[in-house]
Design a protein around this motif. Structure first.
Motif, mmCIF file in Angstrom:
data_model
loop_
_atom_site.group_PDB
_atom_site.id
_atom_site.type_symbol
_atom_site.label_atom_id
_atom_site.label_comp_id
_atom_site.label_asym_id
_atom_site.label_seq_id
_atom_site.Cartn_x
_atom_site.Cartn_y
_atom_site.Cartn_z
ATOM 1 N N SER A 1 -6.028 1.795 -8.307
ATOM 2 C CA SER A 1 -4.627 1.342 -8.279
ATOM 3 C C SER A 1 -3.762 2.569 -7.700
ATOM 4 O O SER A 1 -2.714 2.356 -7.122
ATOM 5 C CB SER A 1 -4.113 0.647 -9.375
ATOM 6 N N GLY A 2 -4.077 3.616 -8.408
ATOM 7 C CA GLY A 2 -3.242 4.908 -8.112
ATOM 8 C C GLY A 2 -3.643 5.156 -6.392
ATOM 9 O O GLY A 2 -2.656 5.740 -5.821
ATOM 10 N N GLN A 3 -4.765 4.856 -5.956
ATOM 11 C CA GLN A 3 -4.948 5.090 -4.688
ATOM 12 C C GLN A 3 -4.418 4.154 -3.728
ATOM 13 O O GLN A 3 -3.910 4.593 -2.721
ATOM 14 C CB GLN A 3 -6.532 4.823 -4.256
ATOM 15 N N THR B 1 -1.246 5.362 -0.984
ATOM 16 C CA THR B 1 -1.185 4.773 0.396
ATOM 17 C C THR B 1 -0.121 3.960 0.714
ATOM 18 O O THR B 1 0.374 4.106 1.724
ATOM 19 C CB THR B 1 -2.596 3.771 0.622
ATOM 20 N N GLY B 2 0.165 3.091 -0.371
ATOM 21 C CA GLY B 2 1.380 2.180 -0.173
ATOM 22 C C GLY B 2 2.499 2.950 -0.092
ATOM 23 O O GLY B 2 3.500 2.540 1.113
ATOM 24 N N LYS C 1 4.882 2.578 3.565
ATOM 25 C CA LYS C 1 6.228 2.231 3.266
ATOM 26 C C LYS C 1 7.175 2.608 4.281
ATOM 27 O O LYS C 1 8.003 1.923 4.843
ATOM 28 C CB LYS C 1 6.946 2.279 1.855
ATOM 29 N N LYS C 2 6.966 3.890 4.583
ATOM 30 C CA LYS C 2 7.800 4.632 5.550
ATOM 31 C C LYS C 2 7.474 3.969 6.904
ATOM 32 O O LYS C 2 8.428 3.897 7.808
ATOM 33 C CB LYS C 2 7.385 6.152 5.490
ATOM 34 N N ARG C 3 6.423 3.768 7.127
ATOM 35 C CA ARG C 3 5.928 3.415 8.477
ATOM 36 C C ARG C 3 6.575 1.743 8.654
ATOM 37 O O ARG C 3 7.037 1.594 9.783
ATOM 38 C CB ARG C 3 4.601 3.082 8.555
ATOM 39 N N ASP C 4 6.325 1.029 7.957
ATOM 40 C CA ASP C 4 6.932 -0.308 7.796
ATOM 41 C C ASP C 4 8.316 -0.231 8.090
ATOM 42 O O ASP C 4 8.918 -1.185 8.800
ATOM 43 C CB ASP C 4 6.617 -0.985 6.599
#
Length: 118
Positions: free
Chosen positions: A41-43, A47-48, A52-55
């Motif tokens: 979940s930490g990974q 990644t999330g 998020k910045k990209r999205d």
């Protein structure tokens, strides 16, 4: 004299199990499974945070493009026009203007068109 780890080991396990609170089944109850779930979940979280910045950038560009198209201009021409006119607004602000204040956005598009015409 030997070193006893009991207190530290329990603290470590408690920390992992608290992090796994709310997970389904054994993932929240058993240390070995919970440890794997927390690591994974930490990974995903790491990644999330990057995705998020990209999205958000994609979303802002889509909104700006929609606003530009309503004013008969393409996104790329608009951004180039702003650059030529020395207007330094980021995409987040521009997308907000395109949605909430269409009049101000239209004036920006007009300014960009003028700057490109020169």
């Amino acid at each position: 004299m030997r070193i006893k780890r009991a207190v530290n080991a329990v603290k470590k396990r408690r920390k992992v199990l608290r992090s796994a609170k709310g997970y389904w089944g054994a993932r929240s109850k058993l240390y070995r499974v919970a440890k794997q779930a927390v690591m994974k979940s930490g990974q995903y979280a790491y990644t999330g945070r990057r995705l998020k910045k990209r999205d958000f950038r994609q979303l802002w560009i889509a909104r700006i493009n929609a606003g530009c198209r309503q004013n008969d201009m393409s996104y790329s021409q608009f951004m180039h026009g702003l650059k030529v006119a020395n207007i330094d607004l980021n995409r987040k602000v521009l997308s907000d203007l395109a949605i909430s204040d269409e009049k101000a956005f239209s004036s920006l598009v007009a300014t960009a068109k003028k700057a490109l015409a020169k």
